[in-house]
Design an enzyme around this catalytic site. Sequence first.
Site, mmCIF file in Angstrom:
data_model
loop_
_atom_site.group_PDB
_atom_site.id
_atom_site.type_symbol
_atom_site.label_atom_id
_atom_site.label_comp_id
_atom_site.label_asym_id
_atom_site.label_seq_id
_atom_site.Cartn_x
_atom_site.Cartn_y
_atom_site.Cartn_z
ATOM 1 N N ASP A 106 3.585 -1.092 -2.700
ATOM 2 C CA ASP A 106 2.705 -0.708 -3.797
ATOM 3 C C ASP A 106 3.386 0.306 -4.717
ATOM 4 O O ASP A 106 4.450 0.849 -4.407
ATOM 5 C CB ASP A 106 1.417 -0.111 -3.222
ATOM 6 N N TYR A 165 6.914 0.910 9.228
ATOM 7 C CA TYR A 165 6.547 1.810 8.131
ATOM 8 C C TYR A 165 6.527 3.248 8.636
ATOM 9 O O TYR A 165 6.165 3.503 9.789
ATOM 10 C CB TYR A 165 5.173 1.461 7.565
#
Length: 345
Positions: A106, A165
């Site tokens: 994002d 992540y």
Amino acid sequence: MLGLAPLRSAPLPIRASATACGRNTSQLANGCQLSLLAPEAAEGDTALPENMHKWRMVIAYDGTKFKGWQYQPSIPTIQYFLEDALICITKLDRKKLCLVGAGRTDTGVHAWGQVAHFTTPFSYSCLSSIHSAMNGLLPPEIRVREISAARPEFHARSSTKSKVYRYKIYNEAIMDPFHNHYAYHSAYKLNPHAMQEAANYFVGIHDFTSFANAAHNDGERRPTKKITRFDVTEMGAVLQLEVEGTGFLYRQVRNMVALLLQVGKEALPPDIVPAIIAARDRKELAKVALSAPPHGLYLMSVNYDEEILKPPEGSPPISFGRTHHLRFSWFRTVNRGLSWPASFC
């Protein structure tokens, strides 16, 4: 050699113009004109034709200045700049390149180990030149760490075994300005033990509907994912949250971190996690936590089975970039008892 001069601008300037066929083009600072085509509905999901060659890249980027990974015409995204560089080098349009990334990060999200593949109708005998040219054309916030040949069946996204992540939290009263764009600041003293207890509830196979934001390009979402580990680690003032899973829904990691932050503040108990998972309703999470901001999030690695990563027979060696050396070494001069050159005297 490809003969491409490195650009030293950040970000690369874009100048839009109209072509005779009615499409928009962009022009890089070095004069290369690049076609701005509308994004394709599907990204390289068709079988690779026999005369095409596939290439895998590992990419790192500072996502601060970019509007995420996904290609958008005339908007600074990671995919946009990678495609512009590849179009300039290969002289192919983006439909033939079929660039696909493993994860659609994002706006503001960083990466150390993003993986992407692209295709060409020709092969390379050496990858170091195209590697050097890519990094010369890209803005300094984006770097291709390695390039290698890929098997026809390799797909950066669908071949993925797991992704890792990392989310960084700076947990002191005063924010370190050097972490400002790369870690979330929490002035509340967080309880890492409670956060780890809560994180353990995420491990396993669950329906993560409660932790997914709606996305216009999601299509038919499969909310059941497997989390293999979720570690909370103290590193001085930095609290590091690292999660590995088979896949993640849109903003799932940031929403999980948001709930762990509330647990860390001791505003919620650790066992709130299984209750919100069981609800399978995004509104239940929204009652207690807002999504964590993007600048603390990093895509660290994308993992694949070893077999799928084996290059095709006869492929050029993998490129990790060129290391430069001085032609004259004063160490060799001293060791051989030679005299110093005049420039050193």
